[in-house]
Design a protein around this motif. Structure first.
Motif, PDB file in Angstrom:
ATOM      1  N   TYR A   8       0.822  -1.204   0.000  1.00  0.00           N
ATOM      2  CA  TYR A   8       0.000   0.000   0.000  1.00  0.00           C
ATOM      3  C   TYR A   8       0.863   1.263   0.000  1.00  0.00           C
ATOM      4  CZ  TYR A   8      -3.483   3.407   1.479  1.00  0.00           C
ATOM      5  OH  TYR A   8      -4.291   4.501   1.562  1.00  0.00           O
ATOM      6  N   GLU A   9       1.997   1.208   0.698  1.00  0.00           N
ATOM      7  CA  GLU A   9       2.891   2.357   0.789  1.00  0.00           C
ATOM      8  C   GLU A   9       4.286   1.972   0.312  1.00  0.00           C
ATOM      9  OE1 GLU A   9       1.929   4.999   4.432  1.00  0.00           O
ATOM     10  OE2 GLU A   9       1.799   2.925   5.118  1.00  0.00           O
ATOM     11  N   PRO A  10       5.093   2.955  -0.110  1.00  0.00           N
ATOM     12  CA  PRO A  10       6.469   2.650  -0.521  1.00  0.00           C
ATOM     13  C   PRO A  10       7.247   1.967   0.599  1.00  0.00           C
ATOM     14  CG  PRO A  10       5.884   4.904  -1.110  1.00  0.00           C
ATOM     15  CD  PRO A  10       4.775   4.379  -0.258  1.00  0.00           C
ATOM     16  N   GLN A  11       8.122   1.056   0.214  1.00  0.00           N
ATOM     17  CA  GLN A  11       8.931   0.309   1.175  1.00  0.00           C
ATOM     18  C   GLN A  11      10.374   0.782   1.117  1.00  0.00           C
ATOM     19  OE1 GLN A  11       7.492  -2.335   3.298  1.00  0.00           O
ATOM     20  NE2 GLN A  11       5.876  -0.966   2.600  1.00  0.00           N
ATOM     21  N   SER A  12      11.070   0.704   2.249  1.00  0.00           N
ATOM     22  CA  SER A  12      12.465   1.115   2.351  1.00  0.00           C
ATOM     23  C   SER A  12      13.366  -0.099   2.523  1.00  0.00           C
ATOM     24  CB  SER A  12      12.672   2.032   3.557  1.00  0.00           C
ATOM     25  OG  SER A  12      11.976   3.218   3.412  1.00  0.00           O
ATOM     26  N   PHE A  13      14.557   0.005   1.972  1.00  0.00           N
ATOM     27  CA  PHE A  13      15.572  -1.030   2.103  1.00  0.00           C
ATOM     28  C   PHE A  13      16.879  -0.347   2.483  1.00  0.00           C
ATOM     29  CE2 PHE A  13      12.381  -2.469  -0.792  1.00  0.00           C
ATOM     30  CZ  PHE A  13      12.168  -3.784  -0.434  1.00  0.00           C
ATOM     31  N   LEU A  14      17.575  -0.920   3.435  1.00  0.00           N
ATOM     32  CA  LEU A  14      18.875  -0.410   3.837  1.00  0.00           C
ATOM     33  C   LEU A  14      19.951  -1.245   3.164  1.00  0.00           C
ATOM     34  CD1 LEU A  14      20.609   1.435   5.659  1.00  0.00           C
ATOM     35  CD2 LEU A  14      20.434  -0.337   7.415  1.00  0.00           C
ATOM     36  N   VAL A  15      20.902  -0.587   2.536  1.00  0.00           N
ATOM     37  CA  VAL A  15      22.036  -1.255   1.902  1.00  0.00           C
ATOM     38  C   VAL A  15      23.280  -0.819   2.660  1.00  0.00           C
ATOM     39  CG1 VAL A  15      23.359  -1.523  -0.223  1.00  0.00           C
ATOM     40  CG2 VAL A  15      20.868  -1.271  -0.328  1.00  0.00           C
ATOM     41  N   VAL A  16      23.995  -1.797   3.222  1.00  0.00           N
ATOM     42  CA  VAL A  16      25.200  -1.534   4.004  1.00  0.00           C
ATOM     43  C   VAL A  16      26.370  -2.185   3.286  1.00  0.00           C
ATOM     44  CG1 VAL A  16      26.291  -1.763   6.263  1.00  0.00           C
ATOM     45  CG2 VAL A  16      23.793  -1.609   6.102  1.00  0.00           C
ATOM     46  N   CYS A  17      27.425  -1.418   3.066  1.00  0.00           N
ATOM     47  CA  CYS A  17      28.579  -1.904   2.315  1.00  0.00           C
ATOM     48  C   CYS A  17      29.814  -1.979   3.201  1.00  0.00           C
ATOM     49  CB  CYS A  17      28.873  -0.971   1.151  1.00  0.00           C
ATOM     50  SG  CYS A  17      27.478  -0.734   0.042  1.00  0.00           S
ATOM     51  N   LYS A  18      30.573  -3.024   2.992  1.00  0.00           N
ATOM     52  CA  LYS A  18      31.814  -3.215   3.731  1.00  0.00           C
ATOM     53  C   LYS A  18      32.979  -2.503   3.056  1.00  0.00           C
ATOM     54  CE  LYS A  18      34.411  -6.971   5.870  1.00  0.00           C
ATOM     55  NZ  LYS A  18      34.525  -8.418   6.008  1.00  0.00           N
ATOM     56  N   SER A  19      32.816  -2.116   1.799  1.00  0.00           N
ATOM     57  CA  SER A  19      33.879  -1.463   1.033  1.00  0.00           C
ATOM     58  C   SER A  19      33.370  -0.142   0.456  1.00  0.00           C
ATOM     59  CB  SER A  19      34.323  -2.383  -0.106  1.00  0.00           C
ATOM     60  OG  SER A  19      35.101  -1.685  -1.035  1.00  0.00           O
ATOM     61  N   ASN A  20      34.262   0.840   0.369  1.00  0.00           N
ATOM     62  CA  ASN A  20      33.891   2.129  -0.236  1.00  0.00           C
ATOM     63  C   ASN A  20      33.669   2.028  -1.737  1.00  0.00           C
ATOM     64  OD1 ASN A  20      33.416   4.333   1.446  1.00  0.00           O
ATOM     65  ND2 ASN A  20      35.570   4.457   1.998  1.00  0.00           N
ATOM     66  N   ASP A  21      34.137   0.935  -2.372  1.00  0.00           N
ATOM     67  CA  ASP A  21      33.883   0.741  -3.799  1.00  0.00           C
ATOM     68  C   ASP A  21      32.388   0.691  -4.090  1.00  0.00           C
ATOM     69  OD1 ASP A  21      36.566   0.713  -4.332  1.00  0.00           O
ATOM     70  OD2 ASP A  21      36.723  -1.476  -4.368  1.00  0.00           O
ATOM     71  N   CYS A  22      31.630   0.291  -3.119  1.00  0.00           N
ATOM     72  CA  CYS A  22      30.178   0.222  -3.249  1.00  0.00           C
ATOM     73  C   CYS A  22      29.594   1.598  -3.591  1.00  0.00           C
ATOM     74  CB  CYS A  22      29.600  -0.302  -1.935  1.00  0.00           C
ATOM     75  SG  CYS A  22      27.828  -0.481  -1.903  1.00  0.00           S
ATOM     76  N   ARG A  23      30.147   2.621  -2.994  1.00  0.00           N
ATOM     77  CA  ARG A  23      29.672   3.990  -3.237  1.00  0.00           C
ATOM     78  C   ARG A  23      29.822   4.364  -4.713  1.00  0.00           C
ATOM     79  NH1 ARG A  23      28.789   7.543   0.580  1.00  0.00           N
ATOM     80  NH2 ARG A  23      30.031   6.385   2.089  1.00  0.00           N
ATOM     81  N   LYS A  24      30.935   3.943  -5.315  1.00  0.00           N
ATOM     82  CA  LYS A  24      31.173   4.235  -6.739  1.00  0.00           C
ATOM     83  C   LYS A  24      30.111   3.553  -7.604  1.00  0.00           C
ATOM     84  CE  LYS A  24      34.610   2.289  -8.886  1.00  0.00           C
ATOM     85  NZ  LYS A  24      35.955   1.883  -9.310  1.00  0.00           N
ATOM     86  N   ARG A  25      29.784   2.314  -7.276  1.00  0.00           N
ATOM     87  CA  ARG A  25      28.755   1.603  -8.049  1.00  0.00           C
ATOM     88  C   ARG A  25      27.365   2.182  -7.795  1.00  0.00           C
ATOM     89  NH1 ARG A  25      31.927  -2.655  -6.190  1.00  0.00           N
ATOM     90  NH2 ARG A  25      30.386  -3.192  -4.608  1.00  0.00           N
ATOM     91  N   TRP A  26      27.090   2.591  -6.555  1.00  0.00           N
ATOM     92  CA  TRP A  26      25.783   3.135  -6.210  1.00  0.00           C
ATOM     93  C   TRP A  26      25.496   4.419  -6.988  1.00  0.00           C
ATOM     94  CZ3 TRP A  26      21.952   1.047  -3.323  1.00  0.00           C
ATOM     95  CH2 TRP A  26      20.887   1.878  -2.974  1.00  0.00           C
TER      96      TRP A  26
END
Length: 124
Positions: A72-90
């Motif tokens: 019924y309402e938008p859902q949230s998901f938390l993404v937690v990364c162990k490496s800063n490389d994740c930020r580049k892909r995000w």
């Protein structure tokens, strides 16, 4: 192990690869009409966010809100990364995401598209 204990999070991170990513469904997305995150119905979620954010092995955290999840309402998901490389892909450009999808996605047996509502522009 107690999920609110640092030993639990340390064990969790040690079970992940060096570039591991943890995705957690965290429920209904907050709105501008909700109280501060540390009060009301989202207080426990905010406490979990803070525990993860303060852990020494957390390199990046992102919250993704999905409005096409058939709730019924938008859902949230938390993404937690162990490496800063994740930020580049995000934060990658749409063409980079499209290329990564093309390289990694497999054909389905039914020949239907594997992704219905996602491409590089959607991520941006």
């Amino acid at each position: 192990l107690d999920p609110e204990d640092d030993d639990f999070l340390t064990a969790l991170y040690r079970s992940m690869s060096d570039d591991g990513v943890l995705s957690i469904p965290v429920g209904t997305a907050p709105t501008i009409h909700d109280p501060r995150a540390d009060r009301g119905v989202y207080a426990r979620r905010e406490k979990m966010f803070k525990l993860l954010e303060d852990h020494s092995e957390t390199a990046a955290m992102f919250v993704y809100e999905e409005s096409h999840s058939r709730f019924y309402e938008p859902q949230s998901f938390l993404v937690v990364c162990k490496s800063n490389d994740c930020r580049k892909r995000w934060y990658a450009q749409p063409d980079e995401i499209d290329f990564a999808i093309y390289e990694r996605i497999r054909d389905t047996e039914s020949s239907e598209p594997a992704l219905a509502l996602f491409d590089g522009s959607t991520q941006r």
